[in-house]
Design a protein around this motif. Structure first.
Motif, PDB file in Angstrom:
ATOM      1  N   LYS A  11       1.300  -1.068  -0.165  1.00 14.19           N
ATOM      2  CA  LYS A  11      -0.254   0.103   0.459  1.00 14.19           C
ATOM      3  C   LYS A  11       1.044   1.741  -0.035  1.00 14.19           C
ATOM      4  N   LYS A  12       2.008   1.228   0.621  1.00 11.86           N
ATOM      5  CA  LYS A  12       3.130   2.080   1.041  1.00 11.86           C
ATOM      6  C   LYS A  12       3.690   2.679  -0.449  1.00 11.86           C
ATOM      7  N   ARG A  14       2.514   2.160  -3.312  1.00 18.47           N
ATOM      8  CA  ARG A  14       1.354   2.248  -4.397  1.00 18.47           C
ATOM      9  C   ARG A  14       1.926   4.129  -4.138  1.00 18.47           C
ATOM     10  N   GLU A  15       1.852   4.389  -2.524  1.00 21.60           N
ATOM     11  CA  GLU A  15       1.323   5.595  -1.742  1.00 21.60           C
ATOM     12  C   GLU A  15       2.604   6.389  -2.692  1.00 21.60           C
ATOM     13  N   SER A  18       2.439   7.253  -6.984  1.00 22.86           N
ATOM     14  CA  SER A  18       2.153   7.952  -7.038  1.00 22.86           C
ATOM     15  C   SER A  18       2.340   9.531  -6.053  1.00 22.86           C
ATOM     16  N   LEU A  19       3.592   9.714  -5.612  1.00 21.10           N
ATOM     17  CA  LEU A  19       3.937  11.206  -5.287  1.00 21.10           C
ATOM     18  C   LEU A  19       4.334  11.994  -6.450  1.00 21.10           C
ATOM     19  N   ARG A  22       1.851  14.787  -6.601  1.00 19.05           N
ATOM     20  CA  ARG A  22       1.612  15.673  -5.435  1.00 19.05           C
ATOM     21  C   ARG A  22       2.795  16.576  -5.716  1.00 19.05           C
ATOM     22  N   TYR A  65       3.193  -0.604 -10.221  1.00 18.06           N
ATOM     23  CA  TYR A  65       3.269   0.764  -9.446  1.00 18.06           C
ATOM     24  C   TYR A  65       3.446   2.012 -10.018  1.00 18.06           C
ATOM     25  N   ASP A  68       0.810   1.765 -13.129  1.00 16.21           N
ATOM     26  CA  ASP A  68      -1.043   1.239 -12.852  1.00 16.21           C
ATOM     27  C   ASP A  68      -1.281   0.753 -13.486  1.00 16.21           C
ATOM     28  N   CYS A 116       7.852   4.721   4.948  1.00 12.64           N
ATOM     29  CA  CYS A 116       6.264   3.796   5.275  1.00 12.64           C
ATOM     30  C   CYS A 116       5.688   6.022   6.171  1.00 12.64           C
TER      31      CYS A 116
END
Length: 116
Positions: A11-12, A14-15, A18-19, A22, A65, A68, A116
């Motif tokens: 999960k992290k 993937r985050e 995606s940064l 951001r 990742y 996607d 994380c």
């Protein structure tokens, strides 16, 4: 390795992947420099860790990742069966977990991983 740890790390992962969007958003607004620095640091650390994987593992991680893409799409792209791609992904994520696990020189957070 516990299944829960694997899922949390995934999960992290993937985050962190995606940064990039951001960072672009925050940069355009000229705000929150600390958040931008932290995000860039996490991305750089992930990119460093990727260099320790073999070419197929790097491709599967980047495809799933960073881009996607689905596992079935990656199996078509790489020319491997879906089950082999699944094993490749799991093994690559486990390797990243080991590589990115915190050592004594970095501050550990609640998850036990540096980024994380």
């Amino acid at each position: 390795m516990k299944e829960k740890d694997y899922r949390l790390f995934e999960k992290k992962l993937r985050e962190v992947c995606s940064l990039r969007s951001r960072i672009d958003y925050l940069s355009l607004r000229n705000e929150n420099n600390n958040e931008i620095k932290k995000a860039k640091s996490e991305i750089e650390f992930l990119e460093f860790a990727l260099t320790h994987l073999n070419k197929s593992e790097q491709e599967i991680i980047k495809g799933i990742y960073f881009e996607d893409r689905s596992l079935s799409d990656m199996s078509l792209k790489l020319g491997y069966s879906a089950s082999y791609c699944s094993r490749l992904k799991v093994n690559a994520v486990k390797k990243l977990m080991n590589i990115m696990d915190i050592d004594n020189t970095k501050e550990k957070d609640g998850s036990g991983h540096y980024f994380c």
